[in-house]
Enzyme design. Structure first.
Site, PDB file in Angstrom:
ATOM      1  N   ARG A   1       0.821  -1.217   0.000  1.00 22.08           N
ATOM      2  CA  ARG A   1       0.000   0.000   0.000  1.00 22.08           C
ATOM      3  C   ARG A   1       0.856   1.269   0.000  1.00 22.08           C
ATOM      4  NH1 ARG A   1      -1.970  -2.265   4.250  1.00 22.08           N
ATOM      5  NH2 ARG A   1      -2.191  -4.353   3.404  1.00 22.08           N
TER       6      ARG A   1
ATOM      7  N   HIS B   1       8.227  -6.282  -7.282  1.00 23.87           N
ATOM      8  CA  HIS B   1       6.919  -5.747  -7.677  1.00 23.87           C
ATOM      9  C   HIS B   1       6.694  -4.419  -6.957  1.00 23.87           C
ATOM     10  CE1 HIS B   1       2.716  -5.404  -8.640  1.00 23.87           C
ATOM     11  NE2 HIS B   1       2.639  -6.619  -9.170  1.00 23.87           N
TER      12      HIS B   1
ATOM     13  N   TYR C   1       1.057  -1.744  -5.392  1.00 22.29           N
ATOM     14  CA  TYR C   1      -0.011  -1.634  -6.391  1.00 22.29           C
ATOM     15  C   TYR C   1      -0.870  -0.368  -6.228  1.00 22.29           C
ATOM     16  CZ  TYR C   1      -2.162  -4.565  -2.738  1.00 22.29           C
ATOM     17  OH  TYR C   1      -2.567  -5.083  -1.562  1.00 22.29           O
TER      18      TYR C   1
ATOM     19  N   HIS D   1       2.260  -2.035 -12.251  1.00 21.40           N
ATOM     20  CA  HIS D   1       0.985  -1.890 -12.944  1.00 21.40           C
ATOM     21  C   HIS D   1       0.990  -0.520 -13.616  1.00 21.40           C
ATOM     22  CE1 HIS D   1      -1.148  -4.865  -9.972  1.00 21.40           C
ATOM     23  NE2 HIS D   1      -0.102  -5.383 -10.575  1.00 21.40           N
TER      24      HIS D   1
ATOM     25  N   GLU E   1       3.179  -4.544 -16.602  1.00 20.43           N
ATOM     26  CA  GLU E   1       2.343  -5.732 -16.463  1.00 20.43           C
ATOM     27  C   GLU E   1       1.082  -5.608 -17.324  1.00 20.43           C
ATOM     28  OE1 GLU E   1       1.810  -7.074 -12.467  1.00 20.43           O
ATOM     29  OE2 GLU E   1       0.140  -8.384 -12.987  1.00 20.43           O
TER      30      GLU E   1
ATOM     31  N   ASP F   1       0.523 -11.497 -17.284  1.00 20.58           N
ATOM     32  CA  ASP F   1      -0.243 -12.166 -16.227  1.00 20.58           C
ATOM     33  C   ASP F   1      -1.373 -12.942 -16.893  1.00 20.58           C
ATOM     34  OD1 ASP F   1      -2.432 -12.562 -14.316  1.00 20.58           O
ATOM     35  OD2 ASP F   1      -1.232 -11.357 -12.941  1.00 20.58           O
TER      36      ASP F   1
ATOM     37  N   HIS G   1      -4.896 -11.857 -15.901  1.00 22.23           N
ATOM     38  CA  HIS G   1      -5.233 -10.536 -16.443  1.00 22.23           C
ATOM     39  C   HIS G   1      -5.542 -10.587 -17.945  1.00 22.23           C
ATOM     40  CE1 HIS G   1      -2.797  -8.414 -12.994  1.00 22.23           C
ATOM     41  NE2 HIS G   1      -3.817  -9.136 -12.551  1.00 22.23           N
TER      42      HIS G   1
ATOM     43  N   HIS H   1       3.227 -14.034 -14.911  1.00 19.19           N
ATOM     44  CA  HIS H   1       2.505 -14.322 -13.675  1.00 19.19           C
ATOM     45  C   HIS H   1       1.550 -15.465 -13.994  1.00 19.19           C
ATOM     46  CE1 HIS H   1       3.032 -10.065 -11.762  1.00 19.19           C
ATOM     47  NE2 HIS H   1       4.084 -10.831 -11.587  1.00 19.19           N
TER      48      HIS H   1
ATOM     49  N   ASP I   1     -10.060  -9.322 -12.863  1.00 19.47           N
ATOM     50  CA  ASP I   1      -8.821  -9.446 -12.096  1.00 19.47           C
ATOM     51  C   ASP I   1      -9.012 -10.090 -10.725  1.00 19.47           C
ATOM     52  OD1 ASP I   1      -6.316  -9.320 -10.995  1.00 19.47           O
ATOM     53  OD2 ASP I   1      -6.107  -7.147 -11.103  1.00 19.47           O
TER      54      ASP I   1
ATOM     55  N   HIS J   1      -7.662 -13.500  -9.016  1.00 27.04           N
ATOM     56  CA  HIS J   1      -6.806 -14.676  -9.204  1.00 27.04           C
ATOM     57  C   HIS J   1      -7.422 -15.916  -8.554  1.00 27.04           C
ATOM     58  CE1 HIS J   1      -3.001 -11.913  -9.527  1.00 27.04           C
ATOM     59  NE2 HIS J   1      -3.981 -11.530 -10.312  1.00 27.04           N
TER      60      HIS J   1
ATOM     61  N   GLU K   1       0.949 -16.143  -8.315  1.00 29.67           N
ATOM     62  CA  GLU K   1       0.316 -15.167  -7.403  1.00 29.67           C
ATOM     63  C   GLU K   1      -1.083 -15.685  -7.085  1.00 29.67           C
ATOM     64  OE1 GLU K   1       0.269 -11.781 -10.029  1.00 29.67           O
ATOM     65  OE2 GLU K   1       1.855 -10.809  -8.887  1.00 29.67           O
TER      66      GLU K   1
HETATM   67 ZN   LIG Z   1       0.878  -7.209 -10.442  1.00 32.62          ZN
END
Ligand SMILES: [Zn+2]
Length: 283
Positions: A37, A67, A70, A107, A142, A176, A179, A211, A224, A226, A256
Site C-alpha cells: 500500500r 513488484h 499496487y 501496474h 504488467e 499475467d 489478467h 505471472h 482481475d 486470481h 500469485e
Molecule cells: Zn501485479
C-alpha cells in the site's frame, strides 16, 4: 530451464527469500519492494543482497521479480499522487542496483478519466523521471485486466508506452495469465494466437516474465480475481501448455495464486512433475 516461483514476503530480506524459494522447489521468486500500500521502504543491507547475488551466480536462483506497490499510479491526475509514483519508482530502482540485472514490475496505472492517450503519455513521463542511464534493472509493464480506466488491458497500449520512453532498452513486459484472460485474450484456448498477437503488437523479445494465475472469471470479464491453478476458468491444461511453450521457456514464471507457502509448493511440484513427464515423452 524452467524457472518457477511465487510471491514471497520480503520482511526477512533477500537471502531469506532465496532460501525460502529453494525450500519449496522454486528457483525464482517475486516480492514487494515495500508495503504494497506504499510508504517508506527498509534500507537494504548490502551483505544480505550480496548473499542472494551469490545464489544467482551459483545458478540456484534465476532472475527475480520485484513488484512495485499496487497503489502507485504513474498516470494519476493529481500532481501529489504522480509525485509519489515518481519518487517511489526512482527509489525502488536505486535500491534494485544492490541486486543487479533483475526485474522491476509495475501496474501501468489508471487514467481515471483523463483518457487513454493522456494516461500513456504520463506513464512514459513517469518512467523517464524514474529510470536512469546505466541502470541494470529491466522495468516490466504488467498486462492488465482492463478494469475501469486501467491502462495496459490491450497489448497495443503497452507498445505505445514503450515507444514513448527515452530508455526503451531497459523496458519489457510481464504477462499475467489471469489478467490477459480477463482482458479478453483467449490464453487458455488459443495460446499460439495470443502469443502471435503479442509478437505483432509488442514483440516477443520484450516478454520477460509471466505471472501464472488461474482466473475466477471467464475471458473478457475485466475483473482481475486470481484463482489457484486448475480451479478457475483457465484450467490446468492451459498452464501445462504455457510451461512447455518454446517461446516462454526460460522466463521467470511467478505464482500469485491465493495460497500460503504449502499451496505454492504443491503447485510448483505439480508443474515440475508435468514437465518431467513431458521431457520423458520427448525421448
Ligand atoms: Zn501485479
Amino acid at each position: 530451464m524452467l524457472y518457477l516461483g511465487c510471491h514471497l514476503s520480503s520482511s526477512k530480506g533477500f537471502a531469506a527469500m532465496g532460501r525460502m524459494a529453494l525450500s519449496i522447489g522454486a528457483n525464482t521468486f517475486q516480492f514487494f519492494t515495500r508495503n504494497p500500500r506504499g510508504g517508506a521502504a527498509k534500507e537494504i543491507v548490502p551483505a544480505d543482497a550480496a548473499a542472494l547475488v551469490q545464489m544467482q551466480d551459483a545458478g540456484e536462483i534465476g532472475r527475480i521479480v520485484a513488484h512495485a506497490p499496487y497503489t502507485l499510479n504513474p498516470c494519476a491526475k493529481e500532481e501529489k499522487t504522480l509525485e509519489f509514483a515518481r519518487n517511489t519508482m526512482k527509489d525502488d530502482l536505486r535500491r534494485m542496483e544492490y541486486v543487479p540485472g533483475n526485474y522491476y514490475n509495475f501496474h501501468p496505472g489508471s487514467h481515471v478519466g483523463q483518457g487513454m492517450d493522456e494516461g500513456i503519455r504520463k506513464i512514459a513521463e513517469t518512467l523517464d523521471v524514474a529510470m536512469f542511464d546505466g541502470q541494470t534493472t529491466t522495468v516490466l509493464l504488467e498486462t492488465m485486466a482492463g478494469k475501469g480506466t486501467e491502462v495496459g488491458g490491450r497489448f497495443c497500449e503497452l507498445r505505445q508506452i514503450i515507444d514513448r520512453v527515452s530508455r526503451p532498452d531497459q523496458l519489457g513486459v510481464c504477462l499475467d495469465t489471469c489478467h490477459v484472460n480477463d482482458a479478453g485474450y483467449d490464453i487458455a484456448g488459443s495460446l499460439d494466437a495470443v502469443l502471435e498477437e503479442f509478437d505483432r503488437e509488442i514483440g516477443l523479445s520484450r516478454l520477460r516474465a509471466l505471472h501464472l494465475n488461474d482466473s475466477k472469471n471467464p475471458s473478457a470479464s475485466h475483473k482481475d480475481r486470481h484463482e489457484r491453478l486448475g480451479e478457475g476458468y483457465l484450467g490446468l491444461e492451459a498452464f501445462y501448455r504455457i510451461i512447455e511453450h518454446p517461446a516462454l521457456r526460460g522466463l521467470p514464471m511467478i505464482l500469485e495464486t491465493p495460497n500460503e507457502l504449502p499451496g505454492y509448493e504443491a503447485e510448483i511440484a505439480l508443474l515440475r512433475e508435468y514437465d518431467k513427464a513431458a521431457d520423458a515423452n520427448k525421448l
